[in-house]
Design an enzyme around this catalytic site. Structure first.
Site, PDB file in Angstrom:
ATOM      1  N   ASP A 290       0.872  -1.163   0.000  1.00  0.00           N
ATOM      2  CA  ASP A 290       0.000   0.000   0.000  1.00  0.00           C
ATOM      3  C   ASP A 290       0.917   1.224   0.000  1.00  0.00           C
ATOM      4  O   ASP A 290       2.141   1.086   0.167  1.00  0.00           O
ATOM      5  CB  ASP A 290      -0.895  -0.037   1.238  1.00  0.00           C
TER       6      ASP A 290
ATOM      7  N   ASP B 112      -0.036   4.960   1.474  1.00  0.00           N
ATOM      8  CA  ASP B 112      -0.151   5.803   2.672  1.00  0.00           C
ATOM      9  C   ASP B 112       0.034   4.979   3.940  1.00  0.00           C
ATOM     10  O   ASP B 112      -0.620   3.953   4.141  1.00  0.00           O
ATOM     11  CB  ASP B 112      -1.520   6.490   2.702  1.00  0.00           C
TER      12      ASP B 112
END
Length: 569
Positions: free
Chosen positions: A122, A124
């Site tokens: 991922d 963030d």
């Protein structure tokens, strides 16, 4: 006693197979409060094992050695109390603190990096870690949206963001305006329910839920933490959202203004959503990368190391391309895309993992969408949306050879582990702070004496006379105070994100269920060889616990007070 050997990373191995937490819970056994003096005793550790053996043996004959009959329950109980306090003080060796290393990776399931061929990430709070000042900006901006667009009272501006108010994993009952911490068994932890910024007494919470602190599953959440009236906040970005909810509630309550709880909740969540959807957060970060992005050099080191060792990399994020591109250029360099075999932006997780209908679309260098049909995912290209089923078909990356890292247990990890068999790694930035607290003398001393005192209460409750019951009530009061101390060390309102006193939190149970390993940041991978195997420690089931904790506490010799438990059948 089991020996402790520290490795270069600060990790320890223990004889007899004891786990890290078992050693801590058994050896943190000292409280500085009213601790008997050890003056004149050998402190170099050379006679530690002999002393513990002797003390364990002495426990079984303590009543005779102290010169009283067991029928004198008051003297007997306090002798046991003082003897255990001396024992736990003696068991705390010099340097017992700093047993846990915040840069370690912790395993819920056995996993060998040698078997991992593909690493997914991922963006963030996984590849990009953000400073806490970002949460202040989110809070302030959403507060202004409430005032300017939703016409909330101007005086709400007097509320500032409180970084230490909320913790991740809390539940919010919309209709009751109640923010609370719930354990793995669906019970609200005592003293952790707040309406606004004010704690709600336990008695009132119990009355609200029909005479119990238990919240039924159907009310709590679905697979992704959302129930009909109760929501769990699992996103790190939800910290300012919870604080804003509490602040606005507090304003209306303290000013005796009538309001609809459902409207307030929706307005606050919509205001927070606007900060993200309208790209305001992206603008702040892009304008001042050095202020908001942390540890970018470590991100580069991790990715570069994996590629140099022949691993394939991919990125699946909900963030837009321009934002990810600027962030990755800041952390990794202009050619960051060369490190990844597949890059997918605005994936709309978690529906990316469950919805088969959305096709991939290709973006050009300017971020414009192409209309061509996507039949292969090519290196160097940027793709938007899509779905995991097409991803699996095109790449062939299936099963346990894939390890995906994310910070959101539901949106990032749950489907991948339970439905697709990928290995998963949870990024838990709070772990760094919590381990630092666990390593303090105050925490170790308090927790160990709390453990020992709890054992005393369990064993000595067989004494039912009035005098003994008075003593046990004193011990219960002390136990309650010790539990409050350990909770407040983490967060005065809600405690640790992993524990509700002795039980795991709802968050912690999900962490164990949806992740093979967890760590404070992906930089922890730099501390391990890519052939390393993570072995979860064997921890005792409750019916096994007397054979683990008590034997360790007494120098692995015998279970103290076992003869007093023989009446239990």
């Amino acid at each position: 006693m089991a020996a402790v050997v520290f490795k270069s990373l600060g990790l320890q191995q223990k004889a007899l197979g004891y786990s890290r937490l078992q050693l801590v819970s058994a050896c943190q056994c000292c409280t500085k409060v009213s601790c008997p003096s050890t003056e004149g005793k050998d402190t170099d550790g050379s006679t530690c094992h002999q002393q513990q053996q002797k003390r364990a043996s002495d426990l079984s004959v303590s009543s005779k050695r102290l010169g009283f009959e067991k029928s004198d329950n008051k003297t007997y109980l306090w002798a046991r109390y003082n003897e255990m306090k001396r024992l736990v003080c003696d068991l705390l060796p010099p340097g017992v603190c700093n047993l846990l290393n915040p840069a370690s990776i912790y395993a819920n399931n056995e996993i060998s990096l040698q078997d991992i061929e593909i690493y997914g990430f991922d963006y963030d709070y996984t590849l990009a870690q953000y400073s806490s000042s970002l949460h202040t900006m989110i809070f302030n901006t959403a507060r202004e949206i409430l005032i300017e667009q939703y016409k909330y009272p101007q005086d709400i501006r007097s509320y500032e963001y409180i970084p230490s108010f909320a913790i991740r994993g809390l539940h919010y009952d919309v209709q009751k305006s109640l923010l609370m911490k719930i354990d793995a068994f669906h019970y609200v932890q005592s003293g952790t329910a707040y309406r606004g910024l004010t704690p709600v007494p336990d008695e009132e919470v119990i009355e609200m839920y029909g005479g119990t602190q238990h919240i039924p599953l159907y009310q709590m959440s679905d697979f992704y933490g959302k129930g009909p009236s109760i929501k769990q906040f699992m996103d790190i970005f939800s910290l300012p959202e919870m604080t804003l909810l509490a602040s606005v509630n507090d304003y209306f309550i303290t000013h005796n203004i009538e309001f609809d709880q459902g409207h307030l909740y929706k307005d606050v969540t919509d205001a927070i959503k606007d900060v993200h959807v309208k790209g305001l957060m992206y603008e702040w970060i892009e304008k001042d990368m050095e202020k908001y992005i942390l540890h970018g050099d470590e991100t580069y080191a991790v990715l570069n190391r994996l590629v140099n060792n022949g691993k394939k990399l991919f990125l699946i994020t909900n963030s837009p391309y321009s934002f990810v591109d600027k962030g990755m250029k800041f952390m990794v360099g202009r050619n960051w895309q060369d490190l990844f075999d597949v890059i997918i932006i605005q994936a709309e997780k978690p529906s990316f993992f469950t919805d088969r209908r959305k096709p991939f679309r290709r973006l050009n260098e300017n971020g414009s969408l192409h209309w061509d049909k996507i039949s292969t995912l090519e290196k160097g290209q940027i793709y938007r949306q899509g779905n995991l089923f097409d991803f699996l078909h095109m790449t062939g990356w299936r099963g346990s050879k894939v390890l995906y890292f994310g910070d959101h247990l539901y949106s990032d990890l749950a489907d991948l582990m339970l439905r697709h068999g990928w290995r998963t790694g949870a990024i838990v930035p709070e772990l760094h702070t919590e381990i630092r607290i666990v390593n303090t003398e105050q925490y170790l001393h308090t927790l160990t004496w709390l453990q020992a005192l709890t054992g005393l209460l369990e064993r000595m409750q067989v004494h039912q006379d009035a005098e003994s019951q008075t003593i046990l009530l004193e011990w219960m009061k002390e136990r309650h105070e010790l539990r409050s101390v350990t909770k407040n060390l983490f967060n005065p309102q809600f405690g640790s994100i992993f524990r509700t006193y002795h039980n795991p939190t709802y968050f912690s149970r999900r962490l164990c269920r949806f992740s093979d390993v967890y760590m404070a940041s992906i930089s922890c991978l730099l501390n391990y060889d890519l052939q390393f195997t993570f072995y979860p420690r064997r921890t005792p089931l409750q019916h096994e616990a007397p054979l683990w904790m008590d034997q360790l506490c007494t120098g692995c010799m015998k279970t103290p007070f076992l003869e007093e438990m023989v009446h239990i059948r």
